[in-house]
Design a protein around this motif. Structure first.
Motif, PDB file in Angstrom:
ATOM      1  N   LEU A 180      30.103  26.022  42.244  1.00 32.05           N
ATOM      2  CA  LEU A 180      30.381  26.326  40.839  1.00 32.05           C
ATOM      3  C   LEU A 180      31.362  27.252  40.932  1.00 32.05           C
ATOM      4  CD1 LEU A 180      29.265  26.456  38.043  1.00 32.05           C
ATOM      5  CD2 LEU A 180      27.516  28.420  38.700  1.00 32.05           C
ATOM      6  N   ARG A 181      32.129  27.076  39.998  1.00 31.16           N
ATOM      7  CA  ARG A 181      33.475  27.949  39.606  1.00 31.16           C
ATOM      8  C   ARG A 181      33.299  28.693  38.094  1.00 31.16           C
ATOM      9  NH1 ARG A 181      37.362  27.811  43.967  1.00 31.16           N
ATOM     10  NH2 ARG A 181      36.772  25.961  45.215  1.00 31.16           N
ATOM     11  N   SER A 182      33.772  29.808  38.407  1.00 29.01           N
ATOM     12  CA  SER A 182      33.598  30.723  37.195  1.00 29.01           C
ATOM     13  C   SER A 182      34.861  30.140  35.959  1.00 29.01           C
ATOM     14  CB  SER A 182      33.732  32.147  37.542  1.00 29.01           C
ATOM     15  OG  SER A 182      33.945  33.027  36.201  1.00 29.01           O
ATOM     16  N   PRO A 183      34.282  30.341  34.801  1.00 24.64           N
ATOM     17  CA  PRO A 183      35.292  29.935  33.742  1.00 24.64           C
ATOM     18  C   PRO A 183      35.957  31.296  33.277  1.00 24.64           C
ATOM     19  CG  PRO A 183      33.337  29.808  32.719  1.00 24.64           C
ATOM     20  CD  PRO A 183      32.930  29.912  34.313  1.00 24.64           C
ATOM     21  N   HIS A 184      35.730  32.376  33.568  1.00 29.58           N
ATOM     22  CA  HIS A 184      35.659  33.734  33.535  1.00 29.58           C
ATOM     23  C   HIS A 184      36.646  34.587  34.274  1.00 29.58           C
ATOM     24  CE1 HIS A 184      32.990  32.762  30.070  1.00 29.58           C
ATOM     25  NE2 HIS A 184      31.993  32.606  30.860  1.00 29.58           N
ATOM     26  N   ALA A 185      37.208  35.527  33.881  1.00 34.47           N
ATOM     27  CA  ALA A 185      38.247  36.380  34.609  1.00 34.47           C
ATOM     28  C   ALA A 185      37.305  37.190  35.365  1.00 34.47           C
ATOM     29  CB  ALA A 185      39.199  37.032  33.880  1.00 34.47           C
ATOM     30  N   ASN A 186      36.208  37.569  34.748  1.00 30.82           N
ATOM     31  CA  ASN A 186      35.214  38.682  35.568  1.00 30.82           C
ATOM     32  C   ASN A 186      33.938  38.179  34.794  1.00 30.82           C
ATOM     33  OD1 ASN A 186      34.387  40.683  37.488  1.00 30.82           O
ATOM     34  ND2 ASN A 186      34.968  42.334  36.041  1.00 30.82           N
ATOM     35  N   ALA A 187      33.058  38.069  35.589  1.00 34.92           N
ATOM     36  CA  ALA A 187      31.508  37.740  35.251  1.00 34.92           C
ATOM     37  C   ALA A 187      30.619  37.686  36.071  1.00 34.92           C
ATOM     38  CB  ALA A 187      31.617  36.168  34.599  1.00 34.92           C
ATOM     39  N   VAL A 226      29.946  38.213  30.590  1.00 32.81           N
ATOM     40  CA  VAL A 226      31.175  38.371  30.846  1.00 32.81           C
ATOM     41  C   VAL A 226      31.494  39.821  31.001  1.00 32.81           C
ATOM     42  CG1 VAL A 226      33.260  37.841  29.644  1.00 32.81           C
ATOM     43  CG2 VAL A 226      31.662  36.218  29.279  1.00 32.81           C
ATOM     44  N   LEU A 227      32.216  40.171  31.692  1.00 29.49           N
ATOM     45  CA  LEU A 227      32.402  41.455  32.131  1.00 29.49           C
ATOM     46  C   LEU A 227      34.003  41.787  31.873  1.00 29.49           C
ATOM     47  CD1 LEU A 227      30.786  41.610  35.683  1.00 29.49           C
ATOM     48  CD2 LEU A 227      29.713  42.360  33.508  1.00 29.49           C
ATOM     49  N   PRO A 228      34.199  43.376  31.614  1.00 24.85           N
ATOM     50  CA  PRO A 228      35.664  43.740  31.348  1.00 24.85           C
ATOM     51  C   PRO A 228      36.726  43.285  32.477  1.00 24.85           C
ATOM     52  CG  PRO A 228      33.935  45.424  31.123  1.00 24.85           C
ATOM     53  CD  PRO A 228      33.228  44.361  31.668  1.00 24.85           C
ATOM     54  N   PHE A 229      37.720  43.125  32.178  1.00 23.12           N
ATOM     55  CA  PHE A 229      38.690  42.547  33.071  1.00 23.12           C
ATOM     56  C   PHE A 229      39.925  43.239  33.199  1.00 23.12           C
ATOM     57  CE2 PHE A 229      39.230  39.987  29.263  1.00 23.12           C
ATOM     58  CZ  PHE A 229      40.575  39.764  29.259  1.00 23.12           C
ATOM     59  N   ILE A 230      40.700  43.035  34.017  1.00 24.86           N
ATOM     60  CA  ILE A 230      42.325  43.493  34.255  1.00 24.86           C
ATOM     61  C   ILE A 230      42.938  42.568  34.542  1.00 24.86           C
ATOM     62  CG2 ILE A 230      43.682  45.214  35.374  1.00 24.86           C
ATOM     63  CD1 ILE A 230      41.309  47.141  35.566  1.00 24.86           C
ATOM     64  N   VAL A 231      44.132  41.946  33.868  1.00 25.64           N
ATOM     65  CA  VAL A 231      45.133  41.304  34.355  1.00 25.64           C
ATOM     66  C   VAL A 231      46.464  41.537  34.019  1.00 25.64           C
ATOM     67  CG1 VAL A 231      43.737  39.056  34.218  1.00 25.64           C
ATOM     68  CG2 VAL A 231      44.778  39.724  32.088  1.00 25.64           C
ATOM     69  N   ASP A 232      46.389  42.790  33.460  1.00 28.88           N
ATOM     70  CA  ASP A 232      47.572  43.637  33.167  1.00 28.88           C
ATOM     71  C   ASP A 232      47.458  45.120  34.123  1.00 28.88           C
ATOM     72  OD1 ASP A 232      49.722  45.425  32.422  1.00 28.88           O
ATOM     73  OD2 ASP A 232      49.452  44.830  30.088  1.00 28.88           O
ATOM     74  N   TYR A 253      50.744  33.092  34.200  1.00 31.56           N
ATOM     75  CA  TYR A 253      50.678  33.333  32.825  1.00 31.56           C
ATOM     76  C   TYR A 253      49.086  33.424  32.382  1.00 31.56           C
ATOM     77  CZ  TYR A 253      55.606  32.376  32.202  1.00 31.56           C
ATOM     78  OH  TYR A 253      56.864  32.287  32.427  1.00 31.56           O
ATOM     79  N   PHE A 254      48.736  34.544  31.782  1.00 32.80           N
ATOM     80  CA  PHE A 254      47.300  34.992  31.692  1.00 32.80           C
ATOM     81  C   PHE A 254      47.155  35.092  30.200  1.00 32.80           C
ATOM     82  CE2 PHE A 254      48.100  36.362  36.021  1.00 32.80           C
ATOM     83  CZ  PHE A 254      47.131  36.021  36.812  1.00 32.80           C
ATOM     84  N   ASP A 255      46.031  34.487  29.641  1.00 29.78           N
ATOM     85  CA  ASP A 255      45.688  34.770  28.269  1.00 29.78           C
ATOM     86  C   ASP A 255      44.682  36.482  28.173  1.00 29.78           C
ATOM     87  OD1 ASP A 255      44.017  34.978  26.188  1.00 29.78           O
ATOM     88  OD2 ASP A 255      43.348  32.869  26.065  1.00 29.78           O
ATOM     89  N   GLN A 256      45.702  36.921  27.390  1.00 30.40           N
ATOM     90  CA  GLN A 256      45.356  38.462  27.393  1.00 30.40           C
ATOM     91  C   GLN A 256      43.823  38.591  26.715  1.00 30.40           C
ATOM     92  OE1 GLN A 256      47.051  40.880  28.874  1.00 30.40           O
ATOM     93  NE2 GLN A 256      48.134  39.118  29.786  1.00 30.40           N
ATOM     94  N   GLU A 257      43.452  37.647  26.033  1.00 25.03           N
ATOM     95  CA  GLU A 257      42.100  37.870  25.248  1.00 25.03           C
ATOM     96  C   GLU A 257      40.810  37.322  26.582  1.00 25.03           C
ATOM     97  OE1 GLU A 257      41.814  39.025  22.459  1.00 25.03           O
ATOM     98  OE2 GLU A 257      43.528  39.353  22.324  1.00 25.03           O
ATOM     99  N   THR A 258      41.280  36.609  27.156  1.00 17.90           N
ATOM    100  CA  THR A 258      40.000  36.066  28.046  1.00 17.90           C
ATOM    101  C   THR A 258      40.589  36.455  29.778  1.00 17.90           C
ATOM    102  OG1 THR A 258      41.409  33.706  28.506  1.00 17.90           O
ATOM    103  CG2 THR A 258      39.692  34.250  26.688  1.00 17.90           C
TER     104      THR A 258
END
Length: 793
Positions: A63-70, A149-155, A709-714
């Motif tokens: 199973l793979r996560s669809p979220h950046a942090n979850a 869905v948990l807080p994430f950091i991509v920046d 390239y990352f979606d800054q919203e997700t």
């Protein structure tokens, strides 16, 4: 300079080992020597882990996560099991799964598979085993996973915020990096690493403002995508030769079968692997879960199980992102007197390697300078951007921070950047050594001739078609891995010399260099050196690219000399006491012209044993020696100067680039790219040239086309495919000009050092763009970024 190099080669007092001072070579360095596995790779018959198909095989998918942090809260296990063709579904709560990778001592570590995912597409919580992959996917959808869905950091800049929520779970505490902790409040998602030499503040305080400048270097993250799908297949069987317990057969974990066997308590003699081919990113030592889990699943379901990652799931980092803010002081001659480097680096997800971030501070590039006052401070940010495995990045990671500084100083002083580099590079023995590094000077001399180097001031040259011309230069020491030890074995039988080996390691095909050394030292034709590939053999030329080849070849060279001496001794023995003929031998024995000679009277040349005093007296090797002989050698070459972190030098490498910039469209074309290098001694020119070509793709890719390239919203990565991720192709890179010097200054076989991945770079082309236009662009220099820097959009 040429005369100095000849004198250097003729002395070579520091070389340690038999025949390292050899001057005449028949095989070593010979061009166009066919690779032993080239046919399999070129024709597609080479089998990787994902290529294996066996009877009664089933497939597995994570199973793979669809979220950046979850966090995975629940799955509908009953619905998943109800899908026709599903064999088994294992969740993170399974007690047997929890035992994989568990440490018997110390605090509990992170489980092999848990309910947390720190990046999108990360394996999380569940493994499905089914009759085929399509059924696996249907079952994964039927599970209807529920997520928190948990807080994430991509920046990474946002990760410095002291108020940002913790993105890594407390029960999986990250390890703080070395160095003093800052006085300011510590951000929850930040580690710190400081390395300080001298008194930087004192130097800046007494330096005129005109001789201080500040600049930024953005090191881009890029993938250099894995060419084949990562995966494995495994099954258990009863081995009649080792009845102590079930034996494991696993394919797709080449060179790491021992590690996989250890995960499941299976000794080496009962862990079988037949395939040679792993593939992967350059110098990528990291194992993926798809390569480790199949033995567990195969034992659970009683059938062979294959698990393969999709290409979308293999976009891990070859290099992590870093922001570098640097302050430099220099004197009237352009010599750097102080460096203050404050970096913010992407620490990535859990278990992301610190190699290329904090560890990078220890070995350059600043220590290559005469500058004695250096401060490096780093913040390492936990992020959800992705994973970089144990190795795989440019090395050293931050080298072009100095490349950019040298170009800025050259621009300020209106002086050729090569001259500025020469003024700043310290001598071979220490940072205070005033002498020249002969290897460096020779590379520059050869590089200027190769490139027809004609330095010009920034913005001063326009090409006939109206585009602006720019040129740039960089140098780098060679990172080397001569600390690796090797167990070499050679076997003579039937007139041929056999070189047993495990085969290529992590995609590194380096055995041919060793075979060439065997042919050279024993005195046989290259085709009479037989490479025996077998996973059960100990020897493998690991160590990192061509530098690993040169180090392993040193051990092979020592062993080949031992074997040759054994052959000559045996030739005399058989000349005096001819072995009895075989069952089908008839007539009198063939006259042996070697009778009456001693081993020291003989030599082995071109597959014949000859009398030194009269080479016309000879005997074919296969007739002269009938007995099978085996020689072994265990050891490693002298320690590489690389271990002095740039404070000492032997061999150096230089790289040059020219660009044409269209200021109306923002399109950058690399028109000329060249490398003038000193590998010490070329062992196999085809391998060397291929590595140089590879470095061009690395360099052009990360500076002109490749980016994440990352979606800054997700926080989800948007370009995990080979269409949107712009890896350069053959039409995107220029032909690579090459010249390889042979100063014999290295520490390995015949004074070789190799080149490793040091020639790849992040800012050589950026410096050339600045030389053309007068503006700085941070990589990748896409047309829109170039136009924006020029103030046109």
């Amino acid at each position: 300079m040429a005369l100095q190099l000849k004198e250097r080669i003729s002395s070579m007092d520091q070389l340690i080992g038999t025949n390292d001072k050899r001057m005449d070579f028949k095989w070593v360095g010979k061009p166009n020597v066919p690779g032993k596995l080239s046919y399999a790779l070129a024709t597609g018959t080479a089998k990787f882990g994902s290529d294996y198909v066996v009877p009664n095989m089933c497939e597995a998918r994570f199973l793979r996560s669809p979220h950046a942090n979850a966090k995975l809260l629940s799955v509908d296990l009953e619905a998943g099991l109800a899908v026709p063709g599903v064999i088994d579904i294992i969740t993170w709560e399974d007690e047997e799964l929890k035992k994989i990778g568990a440490q018997p001592f110390g605090p509990p570590g992170r489980p092999y598979l848990d309910e947390y995912a720190e990046q999108d597409t990360a394996e999380v919580g569940v493994i499905v085993v089914a009759e085929n992959e399509d059924i696996c996917e249907l079952a994964l959808k039927a599970l209807d996973p529920q997520w928190e869905v948990l807080p994430f950091i991509v920046d990474i800049e946002k990760g410095r915020d002291t108020e940002h929520p913790v993105i890594r779970q407390l029960n999986y505490t990250k390890m703080d990096m070395f160095g003093p902790q800052p006085a300011k409040p510590k951000a929850a998602n930040v580690s710190y690493a400081d390395t300080i030499q001298g008194d930087v503040d004192a130097v800046f305080a007494k330096t005129d403002a005109d001789h201080i400048f500040e600049y930024t270097v953005e090191l881009p993250a890029f993938a250099s995508h894995i060419p084949n799908q990562v995966g494995s297949i495994a099954w258990w069987f009863d081995d009649p030769y080792h009845p102590e317990g079930p034996a494991l057969h696993v394919e797709g974990a080449v060179q790491r079968r021992t590690s996989v066997g250890q995960m499941y308590g299976v000794p080496d003699e009962r862990t079988v692997q037949e395939g040679l081919f792993q593939g992967g990113k350059y110098c990528d030592w990291g194992m993926r879960k798809a390569q480790e889990i199949t033995p567990f699943l195969a034992k659970r379901v009683g059938r062979p199980v294959r698990c393969v990652d999709t290409r979308e799931e293999t976009f891990g980092f070859l290099m992590n992102q870093r922001h570098m803010s640097i302050k430099v002081a220099f004197d009237d001659r352009g010599v750097i007197t102080a460096v203050d480097d404050y970096s913010v680096a992407d620490g990535g997800t859990f278990s992301n390697s610190s190699f290329g971030t904090a560890n990078d501070q220890g070995y350059g590039p600043y220590y290559t300078l005469r500058c004695l006052d250096i401060r490096q401070r780093m913040e390492i940010i936990d992020t959800n951007r992705g994973m970089m495995y144990l190795s795989g990045q440019h090395c050293p990671f931050n080298w072009d921070s100095v490349t950019v500084a040298l170009h800025i100083i050259a621009d300020k002083l209106n002086t050729d950047v090569i001259e500025i580099a020469k003024r700043n590079l310290h001598g071979p023995e220490s940072q205070e050594d005033p002498n020249e590094v002969l290897s460096f000077e020779a590379c520059i001399e050869a590089g200027k001739e190769m490139m027809d180097w004609d330095w010009h001031a920034t913005g001063a040259k326009t090409l006939p078609d109206g585009r602006k011309h720019g040129a740039a230069f960089r140098y780098q020491m060679c990172p080397r891995h001569a600390f690796s030890g090797y167990e070499s074995k050679l076997e003579y039988k039937g007139g041929k010399v056999h070189l047993p080996t495990q085969g290529p390691c992590t995609g590194i095909f380096a055995v041919e260099c060793n075979a060439l050394v065997v042919a050279e030292e024993v005195g046989v034709d290259y085709d009479d050196v037989v490479i025996d590939f077998d996973y059960r053999h100990t020897f493998t030329p690991v160590g990192g690219g061509s530098d690993g080849s040169s180090a392993s070849s040193w051990a092979t060279k020592e062993n080949a000399v031992l074997l040759k001496n054994m052959i000559l001794k045996q030739a005399v023995e058989e000349a005096e006491n001819p072995p009895a003929g075989g069952m089908f031998s008839f007539g009198p024995p063939t006259p042996n012209p070697l009778k009456g000679y001693k081993p020291e009277d003989l030599d082995l040349v071109d597959g014949k044993i000859v009398v030194k005093a009269d080479p016309q007296i000879s005997h074919p090797l296969g007739l002269a020696v009938k007995k099978t002989l085996v020689s072994t050698f265990e050891g490693r070459p002298p320690a590489a100067i690389w271990g002095h972190m740039g404070k000492k030098f032997d061999t150096m490498n230089t790289v040059y680039a020219e660009v044409a910039v269209d200021e109306e469209t923002g399109i950058v074309e690399v028109t000329k790219y060249g490398t003038a290098i000193d590998p010490g001694k070329v062992l196999r020119s085809t391998s060397l040239e291929s590595q140089l070509d590879q470095s061009v793709y690395f360099s052009v890719g990360c500076q002109l086309t490749e980016d994440y390239y990352f979606d800054q919203e997700t926080g989800v990565q948007l370009n995990k495919n080979m269409i949107d991720y712009k890896h350069p192709g053959v039409l995107d890179v220029p032909p690579s000009l090459k010249v390889a010097l042979e100063t014999r200054s290295g520490n390995a076989a015949y004074g070789a050092s190799g080149i490793s991945h040091s020639l790849s770079n992040t800012h050589l082309i950026m410096c050339a763009i600045h030389n053309a236009t007068g503006v700085w662009v941070q990589p990748p220099a896409t047309p829109d970024k170039v136009l924006k820097a020029l103030g046109k959009i």
